[in-house]
Write a protein that holds these residues in place. Structure first.
Motif, PDB file in Angstrom:
ATOM      1  N   ASP A 107       0.834  -1.212   0.000  1.00 30.31           N
ATOM      2  CA  ASP A 107       0.000   0.000   0.000  1.00 30.31           C
ATOM      3  C   ASP A 107       0.863   1.254   0.000  1.00 30.31           C
ATOM      4  N   GLY A 108       1.974   1.221  -0.722  1.00 26.71           N
ATOM      5  CA  GLY A 108       2.859   2.373  -0.841  1.00 26.71           C
ATOM      6  C   GLY A 108       3.787   2.587   0.338  1.00 26.71           C
ATOM      7  N   LYS A 109       3.711   1.741   1.358  1.00 25.57           N
ATOM      8  CA  LYS A 109       4.552   1.913   2.545  1.00 25.57           C
ATOM      9  C   LYS A 109       5.583   0.785   2.620  1.00 25.57           C
ATOM     10  N   PRO A 110       6.812   1.122   3.024  1.00 26.24           N
ATOM     11  CA  PRO A 110       7.829   0.060   3.167  1.00 26.24           C
ATOM     12  C   PRO A 110       7.539  -0.817   4.387  1.00 26.24           C
ATOM     13  N   LEU A 111       8.028  -2.048   4.336  1.00 24.38           N
ATOM     14  CA  LEU A 111       7.884  -2.967   5.478  1.00 24.38           C
ATOM     15  C   LEU A 111       8.910  -2.623   6.552  1.00 24.38           C
ATOM     16  N   ASN A 112       8.480  -2.633   7.786  1.00 23.72           N
ATOM     17  CA  ASN A 112       9.403  -2.499   8.924  1.00 23.72           C
ATOM     18  C   ASN A 112       9.911  -3.880   9.299  1.00 23.72           C
ATOM     19  N   LEU A 113      10.942  -3.921  10.086  1.00 22.26           N
ATOM     20  CA  LEU A 113      11.490  -5.197  10.558  1.00 22.26           C
ATOM     21  C   LEU A 113      10.438  -5.988  11.337  1.00 22.26           C
ATOM     22  N   SER A 114       9.546  -5.285  12.033  1.00 21.33           N
ATOM     23  CA  SER A 114       8.518  -5.952  12.830  1.00 21.33           C
ATOM     24  C   SER A 114       7.364  -6.482  11.977  1.00 21.33           C
ATOM     25  N   PHE A 194       3.695 -10.127  -6.986  1.00 18.53           N
ATOM     26  CA  PHE A 194       3.126 -10.705  -5.766  1.00 18.53           C
ATOM     27  C   PHE A 194       2.649  -9.616  -4.802  1.00 18.53           C
ATOM     28  N   PHE A 195       3.444  -8.567  -4.652  1.00 16.05           N
ATOM     29  CA  PHE A 195       3.111  -7.480  -3.720  1.00 16.05           C
ATOM     30  C   PHE A 195       2.404  -6.314  -4.416  1.00 16.05           C
ATOM     31  N   LYS A 196       2.072  -6.496  -5.704  1.00 17.51           N
ATOM     32  CA  LYS A 196       1.348  -5.485  -6.487  1.00 17.51           C
ATOM     33  C   LYS A 196       2.044  -4.127  -6.416  1.00 17.51           C
ATOM     34  N   MET A 197       3.333  -4.131  -6.725  1.00 17.26           N
ATOM     35  CA  MET A 197       4.108  -2.880  -6.703  1.00 17.26           C
ATOM     36  C   MET A 197       4.268  -2.342  -8.123  1.00 17.26           C
TER      37      MET A 197
END
Length: 197
Positions: A107-114, A194-197
């Motif tokens: 959704d336009g946001k990067p993944l955090n480590l958590s 897969f992540f629709k980027m």
């Protein structure tokens, strides 16, 4: 001790009255019979207690094997690896996995480590069916990083699958993907889809 000292709010204060213990002194003949009975009873109780401990230990062992369930936390993305190193996140994979997960956008946001988890199936010898393991995950997206995975559920590497309402992407081993630019592109194209980027 007078009667006034025996009236207290806390009954533990009266323990000094019985510091030596409470004894019953029977007549001589009865004492010997009681003593013999007590010794016999103690031996029987000890044997029974040891037998019970062995039986209880057997039951606990059997139940622990039957009940053993993998506790899996909720994650946005679960990475499944099969690595001989007996840790979930081998040190050699820290940098490559962190970089790849950092490049993903949801959704336009990067993944955090958590937001993502890593599970090394080598630590779960009881997992004989990867499909069942995936169906129990607390995530909608699963990445499998294994060049030599052999399962009927997945036929082609670098492909996407739906399993138990979860999106699954099967890729080569992390180190194989990071080996050269060609392998990186082979993995990145299906990951973008897969992540629709």
């Amino acid at each position: 001790m007078n009667e006034k000292n025996q009236i207290v709010d806390n009954p533990l204060l009266l323990t000094s009255l019985f510091s030596g213990g409470i004894f019953y002194i029977p007549t001589e003949g009865i004492a010997k019979i009681d003593e013999a009975i007590q010794i016999e009873n103690q031996q029987v109780e000890l044997l029974t207690q040891q037998d019970n401990e062995v039986e209880i230990e057997k039951e606990i062992t059997q139940k622990s094997v039957e009940i053993k369930k993998i506790e899996i936390p909720v994650s946005t993305v679960v990475n499944i690896i099969i690595d001989p190193e007996m840790v979930h996140w081998p040190e050699k994979l820290t940098e490559p996995l962190t970089k790849m997960m950092g490049a993903i956008r949801l959704d336009g946001k990067p993944l955090n480590l958590s937001d993502f988890a890593v599970f090394n199936l080598t630590l779960y010898p009881e997992v004989t069916d990867i499909s069942k393991f995936i169906s129990e995950l607390n995530s909608d997206r699963v990445l499998i990083w294994s060049t030599n995975l052999k399962t009927e559920a997945f036929q082609t590497i670098n492909s996407e699958y739906i399993l138990a309402n979860k999106q699954v992407l099967w890729l080569k081993d992390v180190l194989d993907v990071m080996a050269n630019n060609e392998s990186k592109m082979e993995a990145w194209i299906p990951m973008k889809k897969f992540f629709k980027m």
